[in-house]
Write an enzyme that holds these catalytic residues in place. Sequence first.
Site, PDB file in Angstrom:
ATOM      1  CB  THR A 106      -1.014  -0.264   1.033  1.00 21.02           C
ATOM      2  OG1 THR A 106      -1.780   0.967   1.049  1.00 21.02           O
ATOM      3  CG2 THR A 106      -0.159   0.284   2.780  1.00 21.02           C
ATOM      4  CB  THR A 107       0.239   4.801  -0.997  1.00 28.62           C
ATOM      5  OG1 THR A 107      -0.372   4.608  -1.961  1.00 28.62           O
ATOM      6  CG2 THR A 107       0.709   6.154  -0.511  1.00 28.62           C
ATOM      7  CG  HIS A 154      17.876  33.253  40.391  1.00 29.53           C
ATOM      8  ND1 HIS A 154      16.709  32.749  40.032  1.00 29.53           N
ATOM      9  CD2 HIS A 154      18.433  32.124  41.166  1.00 29.53           C
ATOM     10  CE1 HIS A 154      16.289  31.814  40.674  1.00 29.53           C
ATOM     11  NE2 HIS A 154      17.458  31.300  41.398  1.00 29.53           N
ATOM     12  CB  SER A 277      26.013  46.866  12.704  1.00 30.23           C
ATOM     13  OG  SER A 277      24.965  47.799  12.416  1.00 30.23           O
ATOM     14  CE  LYS A 283      26.172  45.229  17.907  1.00 29.92           C
ATOM     15  NZ  LYS A 283      24.870  45.428  17.567  1.00 29.92           N
ATOM     16  NE  ARG A 284      34.426  38.969  16.619  1.00 30.34           N
ATOM     17  CZ  ARG A 284      35.657  38.700  17.051  1.00 30.34           C
ATOM     18  NH1 ARG A 284      36.445  39.941  17.476  1.00 30.34           N
ATOM     19  NH2 ARG A 284      36.021  37.628  17.587  1.00 30.34           N
ATOM     20  CG  ASN A 285      25.429  41.704  15.617  1.00 25.51           C
ATOM     21  OD1 ASN A 285      25.529  42.713  16.727  1.00 25.51           O
ATOM     22  ND2 ASN A 285      24.821  42.436  14.686  1.00 25.51           N
TER      23      ASN A 285
END
Length: 463
Positions: A106-107, A154, A277, A283-285
Site C-alpha cells: 500500500t502507499t 538568576h 552591522s 559591532k560583531r554580533n
Amino acid sequence: MSSTVFDSALFRDMFGTAEMRAIFSDEGLVGRYLEAEAALARAQARLGVIPRDAAHAIDAAAQSIEIDYNLLRHETEIVGYPILPLVHQLSKASGDAGGYVHWGATTQDIMDTANVLQIRAALDVVARDLTELRGILADLAVRHRDTPMAGRTHLQQALPVTFGYKAAVWLSSIDRHIERLGQARPRVLVGEFSGAAGTLASVGSGGLEMQRLYCEELGLGQPSITWHVARDGIAEAVTLLGLITGTLGKIATDVMMMAASEFGEVSEPFVPGRGASSTMPQKRNPISSELMLAAAKSVRQHVAAMLDGMIHDFERATGPWHLEWISLPESFLLTASSLANAKFMLAGLVVHEDRMRANLDLTGGLIVAEAVMMAAAPKLGRQHAHDVVYGACRQAIEGGGKLADILVGIPEVVEAIGGADAVRAKCNPANYLGLCGEMVDRVVGALEVDASRPAGAAALAGR
C-alpha cells in the site's frame, strides 16, 4: 522563486546544510521510494511470489529510471500521494515485469519505509556531528579546566566556577544525546510492509516472511506489528532532535550572554564581515549562536506537531500523517544547521580569561562570602557565622569597599579562620572552585573510556 528559508538561495545554508538537504530533497525522497519498491520485488522473488527475472527487471529499472518530475508532481496533486504516479512510471520502465511492481503493498508502506531510510541517513550525519562536537567541547573543557570565572544564578553572580566546568556541563548533555541516538535506532529504524489495513491480507500466509525479507533487503528491523497508525518511532526521532537542539540552544544562550559587552568573557570566531552591522562599525554580533537558538525554538514547535500527529484515527489516519511531511525534513535541516554552527563557533571560540577574572572581582569579594562563612562556621557556629558575614556583606554593599578589608577588621572572624592572611585567602575566588576540576576530569575521562572500547562494542551500541 523559493518561498522558505529552507530552499532560499539567501538563507538555506543558515537553516540547513547541503548534505542534509540532499537527503530530504525530492530526488533523495523519490530515490528512497524506488529503493523500497526494488527491495520489495527482490524479497518477493526470493520467496517465489514473483518471477526472479521480473525482480531483476524492476531492480534495474529502479536504478536507471529517469523520473518525469513534472508528470509526477501533476499526478501527485490529483491523487494526493506520490506513490501511485511513481508506480506508473516504474511499471512502464520495467517493461513486461511492470505488472509485478508494488505487489501487495500500500502507499503508506513505501512512504513510511522511505522516510525511515531518510532518517537512517540523517541520523548518521547527526551522530557524526555530535561526535565531532563532543571532541571540540572536551578540548575546551580540558584547556580551561582551571580557568576561574563567575558562576551565575538568576543572572546574579553566585559562586566561582571554571570555564572548563561550564564546557563540561555542555559536554555531558552531548554525550547523553549520543547515547540516546544509539538507543533510539532499533526502535526507529524499522521497515513497513503491511498492506491496505495493515493485516497483510493481500499476500496471505507468507506475509510475515515476506516482510522480514523486505526489511532484510533494506537493512532495517522488522516491526512486531504494523505501525501505520502507531507513530511513536517517527515522533521519537524528531523529539530526539528537539533535545539536541535544546542543548545547543542553551549553549548558544550562554555564549551570547557571555559575549555581551558588559560581560566580555568570550567572542565568537572572527571572520571578516561576519556579524557586522550596516550602521555600527564596531559591532560583531554572535550570528552562529543566534542561528542555534532559532533552530532550537523552531524544532521545539515541530516536536509539538509530531506529538499531535501521533493521534491517528482507526487503521489509517485522515490528516495527522501529513504533519510528518512538514516536520520531519525541517527538523533535520534545522538540527544540521545548528550542529554545523556549534562546531564552527565552539572550535574557534575566543576565551577572554582576563575579563573573566576581572568580572570575578566586580563584587569586591562578595562572590566568596559563602567560603568565609563556611570557614568560620566550625568555631562560630553556622548561623552566627552567617549573620556576621551577612553584616559584613551589607556593609560592603552599602558603603563600598572590599569584603576582605571589612572582615579582617572583625576579630572573631579573624580568630575563627586563623589570621588576616587566611581571611584574605578565603576571599580569593580562585580558592573556592569546589570540585570543578574533578568534575571536568570525570566527564572527559568518561569520554576517554568510551573511546577506548573495542570497535565492535561501539558499533553494537550504535545499532
